[in-house]
Design a protein around this motif. Structure first.
Motif, mmCIF file in Angstrom:
data_model
loop_
_atom_site.group_PDB
_atom_site.id
_atom_site.type_symbol
_atom_site.label_atom_id
_atom_site.label_comp_id
_atom_site.label_asym_id
_atom_site.label_seq_id
_atom_site.Cartn_x
_atom_site.Cartn_y
_atom_site.Cartn_z
ATOM 1 N N PHE A 104 -0.089 5.567 9.121
ATOM 2 C CA PHE A 104 0.038 6.379 7.908
ATOM 3 C C PHE A 104 1.504 6.414 7.499
ATOM 4 C CE2 PHE A 104 -3.969 7.889 9.654
ATOM 5 C CZ PHE A 104 -4.756 7.946 8.512
ATOM 6 N N ARG B 48 3.909 8.338 4.829
ATOM 7 C CA ARG B 48 3.935 9.433 3.855
ATOM 8 C C ARG B 48 4.729 9.043 2.623
ATOM 9 N NH1 ARG B 48 3.388 14.963 5.808
ATOM 10 N NH2 ARG B 48 5.006 15.434 4.300
ATOM 11 N N ARG B 49 4.404 9.681 1.524
ATOM 12 C CA ARG B 49 5.101 9.411 0.265
ATOM 13 C C ARG B 49 6.612 9.513 0.473
ATOM 14 N NH1 ARG B 49 6.715 12.140 -4.568
ATOM 15 N NH2 ARG B 49 6.311 14.171 -3.643
ATOM 16 N N HIS C 225 -5.700 9.763 1.215
ATOM 17 C CA HIS C 225 -6.584 10.897 0.942
ATOM 18 C C HIS C 225 -7.890 10.481 0.280
ATOM 19 C CE1 HIS C 225 -3.210 13.368 2.077
ATOM 20 N NE2 HIS C 225 -2.463 12.726 1.208
ATOM 21 N N THR D 146 2.731 7.155 -2.569
ATOM 22 C CA THR D 146 1.821 8.261 -2.312
ATOM 23 C C THR D 146 1.533 8.166 -0.813
ATOM 24 O OG1 THR D 146 -0.239 9.297 -3.062
ATOM 25 C CG2 THR D 146 -0.267 6.907 -2.790
ATOM 26 N N ASP D 147 0.858 9.142 -0.230
ATOM 27 C CA ASP D 147 0.532 9.029 1.195
ATOM 28 C C ASP D 147 -0.461 7.885 1.367
ATOM 29 O OD1 ASP D 147 2.062 11.294 1.462
ATOM 30 O OD2 ASP D 147 0.367 12.658 1.768
#
Lengths: 284, 217
Positions: free
Chosen positions: B25, B27-28, B51, B177-178
């Motif tokens: 993952f 993150r933004r 998401h 974005t994430d």
């Protein structure tokens, strides 16, 4: 109590509304399906009217979908020179097997769709082959339009607006076949060409002309999703898309001995894999 | 092999062995650096909105929006909803592929012959690594191939040819974005995408120096 002078509306009663609705029977429109398809007045040369299984016209900004049996030929015709047929294929009863544009260009060693090209699934098999092509201007690389892009370009991209986006129409066509947005991989499009320069730049070359057609042959039972919307690289500021003719008729799948079967070693193995799969299922 | 000049504080730093998969993952605002440790190694890459994984990398939207099939510094990786997922903010290789997709056992039977069925393939990596995050076959789409060279000739002929990468070359991606990123360190041994000899790559996630999150930008 109503105004005494107003005559009663013809559709104010159930019987009147029914009569009004039924009186529409037989009305025709510029863009509509023909049912039964065997009523289509102009089958292709050599095709019996009774062998036509899908016929009609898709409006610019419209979409359609159909499940076609293996061996059916699907002829798409750009009636005005401004149609653009965005296409997705899924194996009819196993939709997780579906068009893979990367394999379609990579395995056949060519980025440009045309006669003899195979639309490959992600399972090393053929979903459909391109048996005829009078256009030569197609695109397997830049996909279709989206809500965000059409909203930016035309002010709206929702399905029932004046400028529907291809992906929004594909979503509806997918949902009507029990599929979801995640079932929509990159699509191909016919009749509006894109070429790639040596430095990788995309060049939009537009359509061949009104009347161009492309014929696909279903090599498995396939669900066809079709959106007729402007190509995303079409530079014209107005949303411009003409009517698309859709005609499908019974034929037979590509078989050993056909020129297309042996046209390339990669293609021959794709046909072999397809028949191997169908044979195991008792379908070939 | 060491890599210098990684931007910002290291959040995660992993060497992905030859033929293996990786996911992470980002993150933004964070940066993901893909380093070709030994040179000429194709790194097959997919990215999803963390998401809502139905929003995922779209090769056609990315090519469409930037008007070019090659990726390099400044290229924005767009989703199937035409929204930005990641941006290439640094690239010491020069160009990367959007067209070739992933190798699979199935496509290998077409490209080389049925004798390749028992070999490793990228789709196996994507499926097994993606399954750890609830992704399945329906979630695999045409992917990016970092460091892979796929030219297109005038007549449309395209193919994977000798790479232009070298040991230590890297591409740095900023998450817009994430995102969830998936990597298959390509195990292909039948074409020049990795010089017929798969080698390791390095995946590093960093917080950009002076990031929005710590209020110093």
């Amino acid at each position: 109590m109503g105004t005494p002078s107003a005559p009663p509306s013809a559709t104010a009663s159930t019987h009147g509304a029914r009569q009004h609705a039924r009186a529409q029977d037989g009305t025709t429109a510029d863009a509509m399906p023909v049912v039964p398809a065997s009523d289509w007045p102009e089958p292709p040369e050599g095709v019996a009217a009774g062998d036509v299984v899908w016929a009609g016209t898709v409006a610019g900004g419209g979409y359609t979908h159909k499940v076609l049996a293996r061996g059916t030929e699907l002829r798409l015709t750009d009636l005005t020179g401004d149609a653009c047929a965005h296409l997705l294929l899924h194996s009819a009863d196993r939709p997780w097997e579906r068009l893979n544009t990367a394999d379609t260009v990579k395995v056949l060693w060519n980025a440009y769709l045309g006669k003899g090209h195979l639309l490959l699934s992600d399972q090393g098999r053929v979903l459909a082959s391109v048996t005829e092509d009078t256009s030569g201007r197609h695109d397997a690389l830049t996909g279709t339009s989206t809500l965000a892009r059409n909203t930016a370009r035309y002010g709206d991209g929702t399905p029932q607006s004046a400028s529907p986006a291809g992906r929004e129409l594909f979503k509806l066509a997918a949902l009507k076949n029990g599929l979801a947005p995640r079932d929509l991989p990159p699509s191909v499009s016919f009749f509006q060409g894109v070429r790639i320069a040596e430095d990788g730049t995309t060049e939009f070359i537009g359509s061949a002309d009104a009347g161009a057609s492309v014929t696909l042959r279903a090599e498995q039972d396939v669900t066809v999703l079709l959106a007729n919307v402007p190509h995303p690289l079409d530079p014209r500021p107005e949303y411009t898309c003409g009517n698309l003719r859709v005609l499908a008729y019974r034929s037979r799948p590509t078989a050993p001995g056909d020129a297309l079967w042996d046209a390339a070693p990669e293609g021959r193995r794709a046909f072999l894999n397809t028949v191997d799969h169908l044979t195991a299922r008792g379908l070939a | 092999m060491t890599v210098t000049a990684l931007p910002g504080r290291v959040v995660s730093d992993e060497t992905v062995p030859a033929r293996a998969a990786w996911s992470g993952f980002v993150r933004r605002g964070q940066l993901l650096t893909v380093t070709d440790l030994y040179g000429n190694q194709a790194a097959d890459f997919l990215v999803y909105d963390a998401h809502d994984t139905s929003v995922r990398y779209s090769a056609p939207d990315t090519v469409q929006a930037q008007g070019n099939v090659f990726l390099t510094t400044g290229s924005v990786l767009l989703s199937n909803e035409h929204t930005p997922l990641m941006t290439v903010v640094d690239d010491t290789c020069g160009r990367h592929d959007t067209l070739g997709g992933a190798c699979s056992k199935e496509s290998n039977t077409l490209r080389y012959g049925h004798h390749t069925w028992s070999q490793h393939a990228c789709v196996e990596n994507f499926l097994s690594e993606g399954a750890r995050h609830g992704l399945g076959k329906r979630d695999l789409v045409s992917n990016i191939n970092w460091f892979m060279n796929v030219p297109v000739e005038k007549d449309g002929t395209l193919g994977i040819v000798d790479g232009i990468s070298a040991p230590g070359l890297k591409v740095v991606l900023r998450a817009e974005t994430d995102v969830l990123a998936l990597l298959s360190n390509c195990p292909q041994i039948n074409n020049p995408c990795n010089g017929f000899d798969p080698t390791a790559v390095r995946m590093t996630i960093t917080d950009a120096a002076g990031s929005e999150e710590d209020g110093t930008r």
